[in-house]
Scaffold this motif. Structure first.
Motif, PDB file in Angstrom:
ATOM      1  N   ALA A  33       0.864  -1.182   0.000  1.00 15.12           N
ATOM      2  CA  ALA A  33       0.000   0.000   0.000  1.00 15.12           C
ATOM      3  C   ALA A  33       0.894   1.223   0.000  1.00 15.12           C
ATOM      4  CB  ALA A  33      -0.935  -0.001   1.197  1.00 15.12           C
ATOM      5  N   ARG A  34       0.304   2.379  -0.246  1.00 13.71           N
ATOM      6  CA  ARG A  34       1.082   3.607  -0.327  1.00 13.71           C
ATOM      7  C   ARG A  34       0.921   4.451   0.938  1.00 13.71           C
ATOM      8  NH1 ARG A  34       3.298   6.765  -4.422  1.00 13.71           N
ATOM      9  NH2 ARG A  34       2.553   5.294  -6.003  1.00 13.71           N
ATOM     10  N   GLY A  35       2.012   5.060   1.372  1.00 12.15           N
ATOM     11  CA  GLY A  35       1.964   6.019   2.471  1.00 12.15           C
ATOM     12  C   GLY A  35       1.449   5.440   3.776  1.00 12.15           C
ATOM     13  N   ALA A  36       0.675   6.256   4.473  1.00 10.26           N
ATOM     14  CA  ALA A  36       0.200   5.865   5.803  1.00 10.26           C
ATOM     15  C   ALA A  36      -0.729   4.659   5.771  1.00 10.26           C
ATOM     16  CB  ALA A  36      -0.503   7.048   6.465  1.00 10.26           C
ATOM     17  N   LYS A  37      -1.374   4.404   4.628  1.00  8.21           N
ATOM     18  CA  LYS A  37      -2.263   3.229   4.548  1.00  8.21           C
ATOM     19  C   LYS A  37      -1.504   1.956   4.865  1.00  8.21           C
ATOM     20  CE  LYS A  37      -5.673   5.046   1.290  1.00  8.21           C
ATOM     21  NZ  LYS A  37      -6.324   4.878  -0.031  1.00  8.21           N
ATOM     22  N   LEU A  38      -0.260   1.886   4.439  1.00 12.61           N
ATOM     23  CA  LEU A  38       0.552   0.713   4.756  1.00 12.61           C
ATOM     24  C   LEU A  38       0.828   0.640   6.250  1.00 12.61           C
ATOM     25  CD1 LEU A  38       2.232  -1.724   3.782  1.00 12.61           C
ATOM     26  CD2 LEU A  38       4.179  -0.166   3.573  1.00 12.61           C
ATOM     27  N   CYS A  39       1.197   1.780   6.841  1.00 18.99           N
ATOM     28  CA  CYS A  39       1.510   1.811   8.275  1.00 18.99           C
ATOM     29  C   CYS A  39       0.291   1.438   9.112  1.00 18.99           C
ATOM     30  CB  CYS A  39       2.006   3.192   8.679  1.00 18.99           C
ATOM     31  SG  CYS A  39       3.480   3.735   7.774  1.00 18.99           S
ATOM     32  N   PHE A  40      -0.890   1.896   8.665  1.00 20.54           N
ATOM     33  CA  PHE A  40      -2.104   1.648   9.426  1.00 20.54           C
ATOM     34  C   PHE A  40      -2.599   0.216   9.282  1.00 20.54           C
ATOM     35  CE2 PHE A  40      -3.100   6.434   9.013  1.00 20.54           C
ATOM     36  CZ  PHE A  40      -2.278   6.705  10.097  1.00 20.54           C
ATOM     37  N   CYS A  42      -0.897  -2.010  10.603  1.00 24.04           N
ATOM     38  CA  CYS A  42      -0.523  -2.488  11.939  1.00 24.04           C
ATOM     39  C   CYS A  42      -0.806  -1.439  13.019  1.00 24.04           C
ATOM     40  CB  CYS A  42       0.957  -2.840  11.980  1.00 24.04           C
ATOM     41  SG  CYS A  42       1.447  -4.207  10.910  1.00 24.04           S
ATOM     42  N   HIS A  43      -0.505  -0.187  12.719  1.00 25.74           N
ATOM     43  CA  HIS A  43      -0.668   0.892  13.693  1.00 25.74           C
ATOM     44  C   HIS A  43      -2.103   1.420  13.669  1.00 25.74           C
ATOM     45  CE1 HIS A  43       3.684   1.057  14.423  1.00 25.74           C
ATOM     46  NE2 HIS A  43       3.832   0.907  13.118  1.00 25.74           N
ATOM     47  N   ASP A  44      -2.571   1.851  14.825  1.00 25.13           N
ATOM     48  CA  ASP A  44      -3.943   2.335  14.972  1.00 25.13           C
ATOM     49  C   ASP A  44      -4.097   3.728  14.358  1.00 25.13           C
ATOM     50  OD1 ASP A  44      -6.513   2.957  15.727  1.00 25.13           O
ATOM     51  OD2 ASP A  44      -6.115   2.995  17.876  1.00 25.13           O
ATOM     52  N   ALA A  45      -4.858   3.840  13.300  1.00 24.32           N
ATOM     53  CA  ALA A  45      -5.043   5.125  12.618  1.00 24.32           C
ATOM     54  C   ALA A  45      -5.663   6.166  13.528  1.00 24.32           C
ATOM     55  CB  ALA A  45      -5.906   4.937  11.365  1.00 24.32           C
ATOM     56  N   ALA A  46      -6.535   5.738  14.448  1.00 25.90           N
ATOM     57  CA  ALA A  46      -7.216   6.679  15.341  1.00 25.90           C
ATOM     58  C   ALA A  46      -6.232   7.423  16.232  1.00 25.90           C
ATOM     59  CB  ALA A  46      -8.245   5.941  16.194  1.00 25.90           C
ATOM     60  N   ALA A  47      -5.116   6.786  16.547  1.00 24.81           N
ATOM     61  CA  ALA A  47      -4.125   7.413  17.414  1.00 24.81           C
ATOM     62  C   ALA A  47      -3.394   8.557  16.718  1.00 24.81           C
ATOM     63  CB  ALA A  47      -3.112   6.370  17.886  1.00 24.81           C
ATOM     64  N   PHE A  48      -3.562   8.660  15.408  1.00 21.98           N
ATOM     65  CA  PHE A  48      -2.876   9.700  14.641  1.00 21.98           C
ATOM     66  C   PHE A  48      -3.873  10.678  14.024  1.00 21.98           C
ATOM     67  CE2 PHE A  48      -0.307   5.927  14.788  1.00 21.98           C
ATOM     68  CZ  PHE A  48       0.948   6.395  15.135  1.00 21.98           C
ATOM     69  N   SER A  49      -5.065  10.698  14.600  1.00 20.08           N
ATOM     70  CA  SER A  49      -6.101  11.606  14.124  1.00 20.08           C
ATOM     71  C   SER A  49      -6.442  12.582  15.236  1.00 20.08           C
ATOM     72  CB  SER A  49      -7.352  10.803  13.713  1.00 20.08           C
ATOM     73  OG  SER A  49      -8.384  11.660  13.297  1.00 20.08           O
ATOM     74  N   SER A  50      -5.907  13.797  15.122  1.00 18.51           N
ATOM     75  CA  SER A  50      -6.111  14.817  16.148  1.00 18.51           C
ATOM     76  C   SER A  50      -6.663  16.081  15.510  1.00 18.51           C
ATOM     77  CB  SER A  50      -4.791  15.158  16.858  1.00 18.51           C
ATOM     78  OG  SER A  50      -4.227  14.015  17.461  1.00 18.51           O
ATOM     79  N   ARG A  51      -7.214  16.935  16.346  1.00 19.27           N
ATOM     80  CA  ARG A  51      -7.760  18.200  15.852  1.00 19.27           C
ATOM     81  C   ARG A  51      -6.688  19.029  15.157  1.00 19.27           C
ATOM     82  NH1 ARG A  51     -10.665  22.870  19.598  1.00 19.27           N
ATOM     83  NH2 ARG A  51     -11.117  24.331  17.886  1.00 19.27           N
ATOM     84  N   HIS A  52      -5.489  19.036  15.754  1.00 24.90           N
ATOM     85  CA  HIS A  52      -4.358  19.741  15.161  1.00 24.90           C
ATOM     86  C   HIS A  52      -3.298  18.694  14.831  1.00 24.90           C
ATOM     87  CE1 HIS A  52      -6.036  23.625  16.406  1.00 24.90           C
ATOM     88  NE2 HIS A  52      -6.328  23.040  17.544  1.00 24.90           N
ATOM     89  N   THR A  58      -0.764  14.412   8.636  1.00 23.42           N
ATOM     90  CA  THR A  58      -2.035  14.655   7.934  1.00 23.42           C
ATOM     91  C   THR A  58      -1.925  14.349   6.443  1.00 23.42           C
ATOM     92  OG1 THR A  58      -1.486  17.004   7.608  1.00 23.42           O
ATOM     93  CG2 THR A  58      -2.694  16.422   9.599  1.00 23.42           C
ATOM     94  N   THR A  59      -0.720  14.421   5.884  1.00 26.74           N
ATOM     95  CA  THR A  59      -0.540  14.091   4.470  1.00 26.74           C
ATOM     96  C   THR A  59      -0.099  12.637   4.267  1.00 26.74           C
ATOM     97  OG1 THR A  59       1.728  14.969   4.569  1.00 26.74           O
ATOM     98  CG2 THR A  59      -0.010  16.462   3.809  1.00 26.74           C
ATOM     99  N   GLY A  60      -0.032  11.870   5.368  1.00 26.30           N
ATOM    100  CA  GLY A  60       0.305  10.453   5.266  1.00 26.30           C
ATOM    101  C   GLY A  60       1.748  10.174   4.924  1.00 26.30           C
ATOM    102  N   GLU A  61       2.640  11.127   5.217  1.00 27.28           N
ATOM    103  CA  GLU A  61       4.047  10.963   4.872  1.00 27.28           C
ATOM    104  C   GLU A  61       4.868  10.570   6.095  1.00 27.28           C
ATOM    105  OE1 GLU A  61       5.166  13.936   1.468  1.00 27.28           O
ATOM    106  OE2 GLU A  61       3.894  15.003   2.899  1.00 27.28           O
ATOM    107  N   CYS A  62       4.583   9.408   6.629  1.00 28.56           N
ATOM    108  CA  CYS A  62       5.271   8.921   7.830  1.00 28.56           C
ATOM    109  C   CYS A  62       6.784   8.834   7.619  1.00 28.56           C
ATOM    110  CB  CYS A  62       4.737   7.545   8.219  1.00 28.56           C
ATOM    111  SG  CYS A  62       2.938   7.460   8.408  1.00 28.56           S
ATOM    112  N   LEU A  63       7.174   8.506   6.392  1.00 25.96           N
ATOM    113  CA  LEU A  63       8.594   8.276   6.126  1.00 25.96           C
ATOM    114  C   LEU A  63       9.407   9.567   6.051  1.00 25.96           C
ATOM    115  CD1 LEU A  63       8.553   5.303   3.603  1.00 25.96           C
ATOM    116  CD2 LEU A  63       8.377   5.318   6.088  1.00 25.96           C
TER     117      LEU A  63
END
Length: 243
Positions: A33-40, A42-52, A58-63
């Motif tokens: 998968a591409r970008g954060a979709k691959l990371c998610f 295994c990793h919980d996407a909700a933990a990386f969803s904040s108001r700020h 936010t652009t899914g560029e974990c790397l």
């Protein structure tokens, strides 16, 4: 082959196929998968969803910040300390006459959450934007993570703060008010300042006029020449009678 201090679990366990397809993929490096979709995966996407959110998050560029295989830095980061943050952020925020200790130590994470926060500027706790507000300890929660929560509670003290005239607590005088108490940012800059004690040269936010501050430190106190009141001095040993 792994040779660095911190190894991503799938790499360390030899599970390359957790992330890569062995035959073909529409994504670079045969990723599943591409970008954060691959990371998610295994990793919980909700933990990386904040108001700020931090822009790379936010652009899914974990790397941009993390190496997917191994690193010599904690959390698989591609670097460490403030120098790592300054790959994107302006390093001038750590250069000045007076530098906040977390900034001087390169510990940006003491005050900021690198992924996201419910508070503006990715802060870990409350740090009001307003220059004036009613005093409540919770409004100063970020600063009180390190500084004494009682700094503005007692009208008189000889222990809570060095900002006192004799035993008159000048933090109390400025902050502890029911309506127009000053916030920390009114006088202090959280990163660096051109004057000692992280004191700003000007206070913005008053229309077209920035209130000037000129602070002179002494061994036992100091003097403030501020546009909003007459010059005032303080001395911890011998209280000054100001006009």
């Amino acid at each position: 082959m792994t040779s660095k201090k911190v190894v991503h679990s799938p790499v360390g366990e030899g599970k390359c196929l957790s992330c890569h397809d062995p035959h073909q993929s529409p994504h670079p490096a045969l990723l599943k998968a591409r970008g954060a979709k691959l990371c998610f995966g295994c990793h919980d996407a909700a933990a990386f969803s904040s108001r700020h959110g931090h822009l790379p998050v936010t652009t899914g560029e974990c790397l941009k910040c993390h190496d997917p295989h191994q690193s010599d830095s904690l959390k698989l980061l591609r670097g460490s300390g403030a120098d790592f943050c300054f790959r994107c952020h302006d390093e001038k925020m750590a250069a000045g006459k007076s530098i906040h200790q977390p900034v001087a130590r390169g510990e940006c994470g003491d005050c900021h959450n690198p992924h996201g926060s419910t508070f503006p500027k990715l802060l870990k706790n409350a740090y009001p934007e307003a220059l004036y507000l009613s005093y409540e300890q919770n409004e100063f929660a970020l600063c009180f993570t390190c500084h004494s929560r009682q700094i503005a509670d007692d009208r008189r003290t000889d222990t809570l703060t060095g900002f006192r005239n004799g035993d008159h607590n000048l933090h109390y005088l400025h902050i502890n008010k029911p309506d127009k108490g000053r916030s920390c940012k009114t006088c202090h800059d959280a990163h660096v300042a051109p004057q000692q004690r992280l004191i700003k040269e000007r206070i913005p936010g008053f229309g077209s006029w920035d209130i000037p501050i000129r602070y002179t430190k002494t061994d036992t106190g100091g003097t403030c020449v501020v546009g909003c009141h007459k010059p005032k001095s303080y001395d911890r040993l011998r209280a000054v009678k100001n006009p």
